[in-house]
Write a protein that holds these residues in place. Sequence first.
Motif, PDB file in Angstrom:
ATOM      1  N   THR A  29     -13.202  29.022 -24.552  1.00 20.81           N
ATOM      2  CA  THR A  29     -11.861  28.663 -25.001  1.00 20.81           C
ATOM      3  C   THR A  29     -11.812  28.615 -26.521  1.00 20.81           C
ATOM      4  O   THR A  29     -12.841  28.681 -27.195  1.00 20.81           O
ATOM      5  N   THR A  30     -10.616  28.488 -27.066  1.00 15.47           N
ATOM      6  CA  THR A  30     -10.440  28.510 -28.515  1.00 15.47           C
ATOM      7  C   THR A  30     -11.116  27.328 -29.205  1.00 15.47           C
ATOM      8  O   THR A  30     -11.421  27.406 -30.388  1.00 15.47           O
ATOM      9  N   ASP A  31     -11.392  26.240 -28.474  1.00 16.28           N
ATOM     10  CA  ASP A  31     -12.086  25.093 -29.079  1.00 16.28           C
ATOM     11  C   ASP A  31     -13.601  25.197 -28.954  1.00 16.28           C
ATOM     12  O   ASP A  31     -14.330  24.289 -29.335  1.00 16.28           O
ATOM     13  N   THR A  45      -7.048  34.503 -10.111  1.00 12.80           N
ATOM     14  CA  THR A  45      -5.623  34.430  -9.830  1.00 12.80           C
ATOM     15  C   THR A  45      -4.893  34.002 -11.087  1.00 12.80           C
ATOM     16  O   THR A  45      -5.335  33.070 -11.765  1.00 12.80           O
ATOM     17  N   ILE A  46      -3.800  34.681 -11.403  1.00 15.50           N
ATOM     18  CA  ILE A  46      -2.965  34.287 -12.541  1.00 15.50           C
ATOM     19  C   ILE A  46      -1.619  33.838 -11.990  1.00 15.50           C
ATOM     20  O   ILE A  46      -0.963  34.556 -11.251  1.00 15.50           O
ATOM     21  N   THR A  50      -1.466  30.180 -16.218  1.00 18.18           N
ATOM     22  CA  THR A  50      -2.743  29.611 -15.795  1.00 18.18           C
ATOM     23  C   THR A  50      -3.586  30.658 -15.081  1.00 18.18           C
ATOM     24  O   THR A  50      -3.117  31.343 -14.180  1.00 18.18           O
ATOM     25  N   LEU A  51      -4.856  30.770 -15.501  1.00 21.13           N
ATOM     26  CA  LEU A  51      -5.825  31.631 -14.841  1.00 21.13           C
ATOM     27  C   LEU A  51      -6.726  30.742 -14.006  1.00 21.13           C
ATOM     28  O   LEU A  51      -7.292  29.765 -14.519  1.00 21.13           O
ATOM     29  N   THR A  52      -6.868  31.049 -12.733  1.00 20.19           N
ATOM     30  CA  THR A  52      -7.777  30.313 -11.861  1.00 20.19           C
ATOM     31  C   THR A  52      -8.934  31.240 -11.512  1.00 20.19           C
ATOM     32  O   THR A  52      -8.725  32.348 -11.014  1.00 20.19           O
ATOM     33  N   LEU A  60      -3.978  30.418 -20.296  1.00 19.23           N
ATOM     34  CA  LEU A  60      -4.228  31.735 -20.884  1.00 19.23           C
ATOM     35  C   LEU A  60      -4.208  31.709 -22.404  1.00 19.23           C
ATOM     36  O   LEU A  60      -5.019  32.364 -23.051  1.00 19.23           O
ATOM     37  N   SER A  61      -3.322  30.942 -23.008  1.00 18.19           N
ATOM     38  CA  SER A  61      -3.236  30.917 -24.472  1.00 18.19           C
ATOM     39  C   SER A  61      -4.455  30.244 -25.108  1.00 18.19           C
ATOM     40  O   SER A  61      -4.712  30.427 -26.290  1.00 18.19           O
TER      41      SER A  61
END
Length: 124
Positions: A29-31, A45-46, A50-52, A60-61
């Motif tokens: 993730t971005t963090d 699954t999207i 949200t991506l699962t 997603l962002s």
Amino acid sequence: MKKILCLFMALVGMLTAQAANYGYLTFETTDGAKASVPVESLTLTISGTTLTAGSQQFTLSNLYKMYFSATDETVTGIEEITTATLDEAAEIYDLKGHKVSKSEMRKGVYIVKTNSRTYKLIVR
């Protein structure tokens, strides 16, 4: 045309063979947090933003990258530090921001700065 089709099938076969060496799909993730999901029987699954992936969910962002890896790269943020780390400590602070020495450390939480990293340390 048959040559191109045969070449394409050979390339797909090689990619499949190489992917067999990787047992996890790792999401970063971005963090900087990482979470790995086993690829065996993996479903993606999207839904909206949200991506699962398996039992993990990601916005997603907030996804920076995803890649296949041979080991579980999930970051817990907890690691053991040794007395050698304390010996190389440049500075030690208590949670009030006061600088302390190793000999002054009692039960409590401290911030330990070395030349390369900073740690949060709990002394029990």
